[in-house]
Design a protein around this motif. Structure first.
Motif, PDB file in Angstrom:
ATOM      1  N   GLU A  55      50.411 -37.785   5.512  1.00  0.00           N
ATOM      2  CA  GLU A  55      51.778 -37.823   6.028  1.00  0.00           C
ATOM      3  C   GLU A  55      52.302 -36.411   6.286  1.00  0.00           C
ATOM      4  OE1 GLU A  55      56.221 -39.220   4.585  1.00  0.00           O
ATOM      5  OE2 GLU A  55      54.464 -40.060   3.586  1.00  0.00           O
ATOM      6  N   ASP A  56      52.014 -35.480   5.369  1.00  0.00           N
ATOM      7  CA  ASP A  56      52.426 -34.091   5.558  1.00  0.00           C
ATOM      8  C   ASP A  56      51.751 -33.486   6.777  1.00  0.00           C
ATOM      9  OD1 ASP A  56      53.981 -34.225   3.271  1.00  0.00           O
ATOM     10  OD2 ASP A  56      52.472 -33.274   1.995  1.00  0.00           O
ATOM     11  N   ARG A  57      50.470 -33.769   6.961  1.00  0.00           N
ATOM     12  CA  ARG A  57      49.760 -33.224   8.118  1.00  0.00           C
ATOM     13  C   ARG A  57      50.297 -33.813   9.428  1.00  0.00           C
ATOM     14  NH1 ARG A  57      46.081 -32.839   4.069  1.00  0.00           N
ATOM     15  NH2 ARG A  57      45.259 -34.934   4.105  1.00  0.00           N
ATOM     16  N   MET A  58      50.646 -35.099   9.417  1.00  0.00           N
ATOM     17  CA  MET A  58      51.225 -35.721  10.608  1.00  0.00           C
ATOM     18  C   MET A  58      52.596 -35.103  10.907  1.00  0.00           C
ATOM     19  SD  MET A  58      49.211 -37.897  12.025  1.00  0.00           S
ATOM     20  CE  MET A  58      50.197 -39.035  12.947  1.00  0.00           C
ATOM     21  N   GLU A  59      53.372 -34.837   9.870  1.00  0.00           N
ATOM     22  CA  GLU A  59      54.679 -34.215  10.073  1.00  0.00           C
ATOM     23  C   GLU A  59      54.524 -32.802  10.632  1.00  0.00           C
ATOM     24  OE1 GLU A  59      58.420 -32.939   7.348  1.00  0.00           O
ATOM     25  OE2 GLU A  59      57.621 -34.951   7.059  1.00  0.00           O
ATOM     26  N   ASP A  60      53.525 -32.063  10.143  1.00  0.00           N
ATOM     27  CA  ASP A  60      53.261 -30.731  10.685  1.00  0.00           C
ATOM     28  C   ASP A  60      52.884 -30.810  12.160  1.00  0.00           C
ATOM     29  OD1 ASP A  60      53.808 -29.581   8.255  1.00  0.00           O
ATOM     30  OD2 ASP A  60      51.691 -29.288   7.701  1.00  0.00           O
ATOM     31  N   ALA A  61      52.065 -31.799  12.522  1.00  0.00           N
ATOM     32  CA  ALA A  61      51.665 -31.965  13.919  1.00  0.00           C
ATOM     33  C   ALA A  61      52.880 -32.344  14.777  1.00  0.00           C
ATOM     34  CB  ALA A  61      50.578 -33.029  14.037  1.00  0.00           C
ATOM     35  N   TYR A  62      53.758 -33.185  14.245  1.00  0.00           N
ATOM     36  CA  TYR A  62      54.976 -33.552  14.968  1.00  0.00           C
ATOM     37  C   TYR A  62      55.871 -32.329  15.176  1.00  0.00           C
ATOM     38  CZ  TYR A  62      59.497 -35.644  15.998  1.00  0.00           C
ATOM     39  OH  TYR A  62      60.706 -35.944  16.575  1.00  0.00           O
ATOM     40  N   ASP A  63      56.011 -31.525  14.123  1.00  0.00           N
ATOM     41  CA  ASP A  63      56.810 -30.297  14.240  1.00  0.00           C
ATOM     42  C   ASP A  63      56.259 -29.389  15.329  1.00  0.00           C
ATOM     43  OD1 ASP A  63      58.492 -31.122  12.208  1.00  0.00           O
ATOM     44  OD2 ASP A  63      57.509 -29.896  10.671  1.00  0.00           O
ATOM     45  N   ALA A  64      54.937 -29.261  15.388  1.00  0.00           N
ATOM     46  CA  ALA A  64      54.316 -28.414  16.410  1.00  0.00           C
ATOM     47  C   ALA A  64      54.567 -28.982  17.806  1.00  0.00           C
ATOM     48  CB  ALA A  64      52.817 -28.286  16.150  1.00  0.00           C
ATOM     49  N   ASP A  95      62.747 -34.486  27.901  1.00  0.00           N
ATOM     50  CA  ASP A  95      62.904 -35.867  27.432  1.00  0.00           C
ATOM     51  C   ASP A  95      61.552 -36.549  27.283  1.00  0.00           C
ATOM     52  OD1 ASP A  95      65.637 -35.479  27.507  1.00  0.00           O
ATOM     53  OD2 ASP A  95      65.895 -36.499  29.441  1.00  0.00           O
ATOM     54  N   GLN A  96      60.689 -36.378  28.269  1.00  0.00           N
ATOM     55  CA  GLN A  96      59.353 -36.979  28.216  1.00  0.00           C
ATOM     56  C   GLN A  96      58.538 -36.384  27.075  1.00  0.00           C
ATOM     57  OE1 GLN A  96      57.897 -36.237  32.160  1.00  0.00           O
ATOM     58  NE2 GLN A  96      58.873 -38.071  33.012  1.00  0.00           N
ATOM     59  N   CYS A  97      58.640 -35.097  26.883  1.00  0.00           N
ATOM     60  CA  CYS A  97      57.902 -34.421  25.809  1.00  0.00           C
ATOM     61  C   CYS A  97      58.343 -34.943  24.439  1.00  0.00           C
ATOM     62  CB  CYS A  97      58.104 -32.907  25.900  1.00  0.00           C
ATOM     63  SG  CYS A  97      57.231 -31.963  24.639  1.00  0.00           S
ATOM     64  N   ILE A  98      59.658 -35.069  24.233  1.00  0.00           N
ATOM     65  CA  ILE A  98      60.185 -35.561  22.960  1.00  0.00           C
ATOM     66  C   ILE A  98      59.759 -37.005  22.732  1.00  0.00           C
ATOM     67  CG2 ILE A  98      62.312 -36.182  21.736  1.00  0.00           C
ATOM     68  CD1 ILE A  98      63.596 -33.704  23.082  1.00  0.00           C
ATOM     69  N   ALA A  99      59.876 -37.844  23.774  1.00  0.00           N
ATOM     70  CA  ALA A  99      59.478 -39.244  23.644  1.00  0.00           C
ATOM     71  C   ALA A  99      57.994 -39.365  23.312  1.00  0.00           C
ATOM     72  CB  ALA A  99      59.807 -40.002  24.931  1.00  0.00           C
ATOM     73  N   ALA A 100      57.180 -38.533  23.950  1.00  0.00           N
ATOM     74  CA  ALA A 100      55.742 -38.568  23.676  1.00  0.00           C
ATOM     75  C   ALA A 100      55.440 -38.125  22.244  1.00  0.00           C
ATOM     76  CB  ALA A 100      55.000 -37.675  24.676  1.00  0.00           C
ATOM     77  N   ALA A 101      56.121 -37.091  21.777  1.00  0.00           N
ATOM     78  CA  ALA A 101      55.913 -36.625  20.401  1.00  0.00           C
ATOM     79  C   ALA A 101      56.315 -37.687  19.397  1.00  0.00           C
ATOM     80  CB  ALA A 101      56.696 -35.329  20.149  1.00  0.00           C
ATOM     81  N   ARG A 102      57.446 -38.332  19.630  1.00  0.00           N
ATOM     82  CA  ARG A 102      57.900 -39.381  18.708  1.00  0.00           C
ATOM     83  C   ARG A 102      56.938 -40.568  18.717  1.00  0.00           C
ATOM     84  NH1 ARG A 102      64.360 -39.081  19.854  1.00  0.00           N
ATOM     85  NH2 ARG A 102      64.739 -37.316  18.474  1.00  0.00           N
ATOM     86  N   ALA A 103      56.496 -40.957  19.904  1.00  0.00           N
ATOM     87  CA  ALA A 103      55.585 -42.094  19.989  1.00  0.00           C
ATOM     88  C   ALA A 103      54.238 -41.768  19.336  1.00  0.00           C
ATOM     89  CB  ALA A 103      55.373 -42.470  21.451  1.00  0.00           C
ATOM     90  N   ARG A 104      53.778 -40.568  19.545  1.00  0.00           N
ATOM     91  CA  ARG A 104      52.469 -40.187  19.021  1.00  0.00           C
ATOM     92  C   ARG A 104      52.459 -40.044  17.503  1.00  0.00           C
ATOM     93  NH1 ARG A 104      49.016 -34.778  20.369  1.00  0.00           N
ATOM     94  NH2 ARG A 104      47.153 -35.422  19.267  1.00  0.00           N
ATOM     95  N   PHE A 105      53.541 -39.552  16.953  1.00  0.00           N
ATOM     96  CA  PHE A 105      53.565 -39.276  15.524  1.00  0.00           C
ATOM     97  C   PHE A 105      54.489 -40.222  14.763  1.00  0.00           C
ATOM     98  CE2 PHE A 105      52.407 -35.290  17.624  1.00  0.00           C
ATOM     99  CZ  PHE A 105      51.157 -35.140  17.084  1.00  0.00           C
ATOM    100  N   HIS A 106      54.915 -41.300  15.407  1.00  0.00           N
ATOM    101  CA  HIS A 106      55.693 -42.348  14.739  1.00  0.00           C
ATOM    102  C   HIS A 106      56.936 -41.839  14.056  1.00  0.00           C
ATOM    103  CE1 HIS A 106      52.161 -44.739  15.510  1.00  0.00           C
ATOM    104  NE2 HIS A 106      51.432 -43.882  14.829  1.00  0.00           N
ATOM    105  N   GLN A 107      57.676 -40.972  14.712  1.00  0.00           N
ATOM    106  CA  GLN A 107      58.912 -40.438  14.114  1.00  0.00           C
ATOM    107  C   GLN A 107      60.101 -41.200  14.624  1.00  0.00           C
ATOM    108  OE1 GLN A 107      59.261 -37.996  11.765  1.00  0.00           O
ATOM    109  NE2 GLN A 107      57.072 -37.968  11.586  1.00  0.00           N
TER     110      GLN A 107
END
Length: 141
Positions: free
Chosen positions: A106-115, A129-141
């Motif tokens: 979970e910590d590693r996924m959060e680090d990847a989401y932060d990046a 907007d597309q970048c944020i949506a993709a990051a959220r979808a990819r890392f389940h935030q």
């Protein structure tokens, strides 16, 4: 012979005292390590809370821009982006990543989401907007 027995007794006493001392040192080192781990967890938790708070504020500010159009909309989005960037930079100063240690998946996924979110900061408008949506979808935030 009495001298030799006294010497052996003294050596045994020192050895036993040394064992107790080494056990105490080991305990002290273990407690120090635990304090470092606790501090790392606290920094990670504080960073997470600051990031989530800033993202919610950013999303709210961007949503408030929806009522305007044209140059007003662009200016509103730029102000929201600039404020978000400033707040995230302040959060990064307050919670340096060097003080964090990823301990779980979970910590590693959060680090990847932060990046991924960091990469989105350099963008504006629909690309952001597309970048944020993709990051959220990819890392389940």
């Amino acid at each position: 012979m009495k001298y030799w027995m006294a010497l052996v007794s003294a050596a045994c006493a020192l050895a036993l005292a040394g064992c107790n001392t080494m056990e105490g040192v080991g305990t002290d080192i273990a407690h120090g390590g635990q304090k470092i781990q606790d501090a790392s967890r606290k920094v990670r938790q504080d960073w997470h809370e600051a990031r989530v708070k800033n993202e919610h504020e950013y999303d709210s500010a961007r949503a408030s821009c929806a009522g305007s159009s044209g140059a007003d909309h662009d200016a509103c989005m730029d102000r929201a982006h600039d404020r978000y960037s400033a707040e995230m930079n302040e959060a990064r100063r307050d919670h340096p990543r060097s003080g964090m240690r990823a301990e779980s998946e979970e910590d590693r996924m959060e680090d990847a989401y932060d990046a991924a979110r960091d990469r989105c900061e350099s963008m504006h408008g629909p690309a952001e907007d597309q970048c944020i949506a993709a990051a959220r979808a990819r890392f389940h935030q």
